[in-house]
Design an enzyme around this catalytic site. Structure first.
Site, mmCIF file in Angstrom:
data_model
loop_
_atom_site.group_PDB
_atom_site.id
_atom_site.type_symbol
_atom_site.label_atom_id
_atom_site.label_comp_id
_atom_site.label_asym_id
_atom_site.label_seq_id
_atom_site.Cartn_x
_atom_site.Cartn_y
_atom_site.Cartn_z
ATOM 1 N N GLU A 51 18.249 8.385 5.616
ATOM 2 C CA GLU A 51 17.674 6.627 5.569
ATOM 3 C C GLU A 51 18.152 6.004 4.833
ATOM 4 O OE1 GLU A 51 13.107 8.534 6.593
ATOM 5 O OE2 GLU A 51 13.571 7.147 4.783
ATOM 6 N N GLU A 72 7.977 -1.483 -2.302
ATOM 7 C CA GLU A 72 8.667 -0.691 -2.955
ATOM 8 C C GLU A 72 8.539 -0.585 -4.570
ATOM 9 O OE1 GLU A 72 11.083 0.646 -1.166
ATOM 10 O OE2 GLU A 72 11.057 -0.645 0.550
#
Lengths: 258, 404
Positions: A48, A59
């Site tokens: 990924e 995040e």
């Protein structure tokens, strides 16, 4: 059979799948490529690759900084596509999945699916594109055989899950916790029950991510899923300028889950 | 695209969109929370006792209705259209922001949430949130960019006095958009016991609708007040636009009243051509940020650009999706005013009327300063005087070369 199907088909008989997440261009394009090659060599089954974004809302601090480092190097979308192409030239089998935010993907407009296909990309994860908003995006990607990997969270109820599964492909990414990447994972049983539930409703493989930072956790998570995703811990090595350690860490995970 | 008939204007649609704009671009984890909010809000919208509770707080706690004030000396000075000010600066806590937080905190309680969070730029929304949290005894966390914490020190202290925790955000550009990112991160982590009080008509559906509805008390009052004061609706209504909550609040009840011209004024910073501004409707492209599709300041790779404005409250690269739609159909005209024009109007209004406006509001004043002299004396302009300027003393002093 797509590259993603191949990886998971092998898995039915033996191996659990190790998915790694790193950010394209972190700490710079050259090192980023080298890190990806090391990951493959150390046992990563799916790459990924994060598309750096100015506002990475899902995040945690470690991956936020990775996005910032990459953007400081002025990484463009075309650089990321080139990076994928280079990996693809050297490795015909490893699936590449781009993970990022909607605005980055929108910047390629109607050329997106074609460009991704030409770069050898197999799938896309769009953090801020929930199922409800994704119909035309999903269909456009399908035309070029790019999978839109769905994120499923602890708050996704069964009714919604069933609707989502009707238009899912590649694999499913179960977000193990309510929170941001790299947060602390507390409740194994909850994750286990939820993954079992998902697997009872679909034949698609389910991988678990968010909060997996060591081999013992990876082992537990892999025991009831088809694989695990590790990101923050790898990026932590990059931040601390100890990239040589990534290889051994990846090997230890691979060993632990199988 | 030009609108034809607005009689059936009823946005957002059931997908949460205003034309192509809006929507719900958030991580999967937040979808349930948004759906719950949508459901609860749809219910209370029709619930008489809930609405009465909101009105009671708006009257007794906020001090509504806010007056419609004729700026006689400023009108005379400019020598054209009659200028009226809708005095949102006289609200409790000094800005329109409290109209929304008073409503949203009641929503939070209805949903059984014990904790509220909010982002803030100029600090007005942070103060308004901290205020209602204190009033209802809820835990309150305010996210604020490091740069804004510096330029809005007074508001930071006010929030702390009110019992809120102010979290400094040092990622990205360290301003409003980053505060919003951080608030989203908190919300996704604490979604079960936390309500996120978004402060503008921005973010994922149903926020643009909720924040608009709670602020539209301003336009509703104006309808009654303008009829009483000058026997008709205003010819022009002007408001500043950052995310766009004060503008949407005063515009929305007038959308179908097409004889009234609506003008939104964005932050032109050093000038729209300089690139150093916060005017996405004047110089932006359609994209997705903070849960909504709208006009954004962004580069060709979709990276959000850093914005510039002398006013922290307008320093935001996006704009509420309904504004994007109203721009595209031509119902609202969007203009911009530069830092310098806004500062000049700040001083003008202060000296001429004895009213010290917020720097955000001063952008709307700057536009009126330009057009009023050209209009006939029979015309009426209403400006939404969205906030008072006390919080901006340090910024204005600095711009004027003074140290306090």
């Amino acid at each position: 059979m797509t590259r993603l199907e191949k990886v998971f088909n092998q898995n039915e008989t033996k191996n659990k799948v190790l998915v790694t997440y790193t950010v394209a261009g972190d700490p710079n394009l050259g090192s980023s490529k080298k890190i990806l090659k090391d990951l493959i060599a150390s046992g990563a089954d799916i790459l990924e690759i994060g598309v750096p974004f100015s506002d990475p809302m899902s995040e945690g601090p470690v991956i936020q900084k990775a996005h910032e480092r990459a953007l400081k190097k002025n990484i463009q979308f075309k650089d990321i596509l080139n990076l994928c192409k280079q990996i693809r030239i050297e490795n015909k089998n490893v699936p590449i999945v781009l993970m990022g935010y909607m605005n980055s993907f929108l910047s390629l407009k109607n050329k997106l699916a074609k460009e991704l296909n030409q770069a050898g990309v197999d799938g896309v994860i769009v953090v801020d594109l929930p199922y409800d908003e994704s119909k035309s995006f999903f269909n456009n990607l399908k035309k070029e055989n790019i999978d839109l990997i769905r994120l499923i969270s602890p708050t996704t109820d069964s009714k919604r899950l069933k609707r989502m599964l009707a238009s899912s492909s590649g694999y499913l990414y179960y977000v193990s916790l309510k929170g941001i990447t790299g947060a602390e994972l507390k409740n194994f049983n909850e994750v286990k029950n939820k993954v079992k539930k998902i697997k009872s409703l679909t034949n698609l493989p389910v991988v678990v991510g968010f909060g997996i930072k060591d081999a013992p956790t990876a082992k537990k998570m892999a025991s009831f899923s088809d694989g695990i995703v590790v990101g923050t811990k790898i990026i932590d090595f990059i931040e601390k300028k100890s990239t040589p350690k990534i290889s051994n860490f990846t090997k230890s995970l691979k060993k632990a889950i199988n | 695209m030009k609108y034809k008939n607005l009689n059936n204007y009823a946005f957002p649609d059931k997908e949460g969109r205003f034309g192509e704009f809006g929507g719900k671009y958030v991580s999967e984890t937040l979808i349930t929370a948004l759906e719950e909010l949508e459901k609860v809000y749809a219910k209370v919208k029709k619930d008489k006792s809930f609405q009465e509770e909101v009105i009671k707080d708006l009257n007794d706690f906020v001090g509504r209705p806010s007056p419609l004030y004729f700026a006689e000396r400023w009108t005379k000075k400019l020598g054209g259209a009659k200028i009226y000010l809708k005095r949102e600066d006289l609200n409790h806590t000094g800005a329109h922001k409290i109209n929304n937080t008073v409503g949203q905190v009641l929503l939070a309680k209805k949903m059984g949430k014990k904790r509220v969070i909010a982002e803030t730029g100029a600090g007005q929304h942070g103060v308004a949130t901290a205020t209602v949290a204190a009033r209802h005894g809820l835990e309150c966390i305010i996210f604020m960019g490091e740069e804004d914490i510096e330029r809005q020190a007074l508001n930071v202290y006010r929030m702390k006095l009110l019992g809120a925790e102010v979290c400094s955000v040092d990622s990205g550009t360290k301003t409003l958009k980053d505060a919003m990112n951080e608030a989203m991160r908190d919300w996704v982590t604490n979604v079960e016991d936390t309500h996120y009080i978004i402060g503008s008509v921005a973010g994922p559906h149903p926020y643009p609708e909720i924040v608009r509805d709670f602020n539209s008390i301003v336009g509703k009052e104006l309808k009654i007040q303008s009829k009483k004061e000058f026997g008709k609706y205003p010819d022009i209504i002007v408001a500043c636009v950052g995310g766009g909550s004060n503008a949407m609040g005063i515009f929305h009840p007038f959308i179908k009243e097409t004889k009234t011209k609506l003008v939104g004024v964005e932050a032109g910073g050093s000038g729209v051509k300089s690139g150093k501004h916060a005017a996405p409707l004047s110089d932006g492209k359609v994209g997705v940020l903070h849960g909504m599709k709208t006009y954004l300041m962004q580069d060709k790779n979709g990276q959000i650009l850093s914005t510039h404005s002398v006013s922290a409250g307008l320093d935001y690269p996006g704009v509420g999706p309904e504004h994007a739609y109203l721009r595209d159909i031509g119902r609202v005209e969007y203009q911009s005013a530069t830092d310098q024009q806004a500062l000049k109007s700040f001083h003008d209004l202060t000296k001429t009327e004895g009213i010290m406006p917020a720097l955000e509001t001063s952008h709307a004043l700057a536009y009126v300063n330009k057009i009023a002299p050209k209009l006939s004396k029979s015309k009426t302009i209403v400006i939404n005087l969205s906030g008072r300027g006390d919080k901006d003393m340090f910024t204005v002093a600095k711009e004027d070369g003074m140290t306090l």
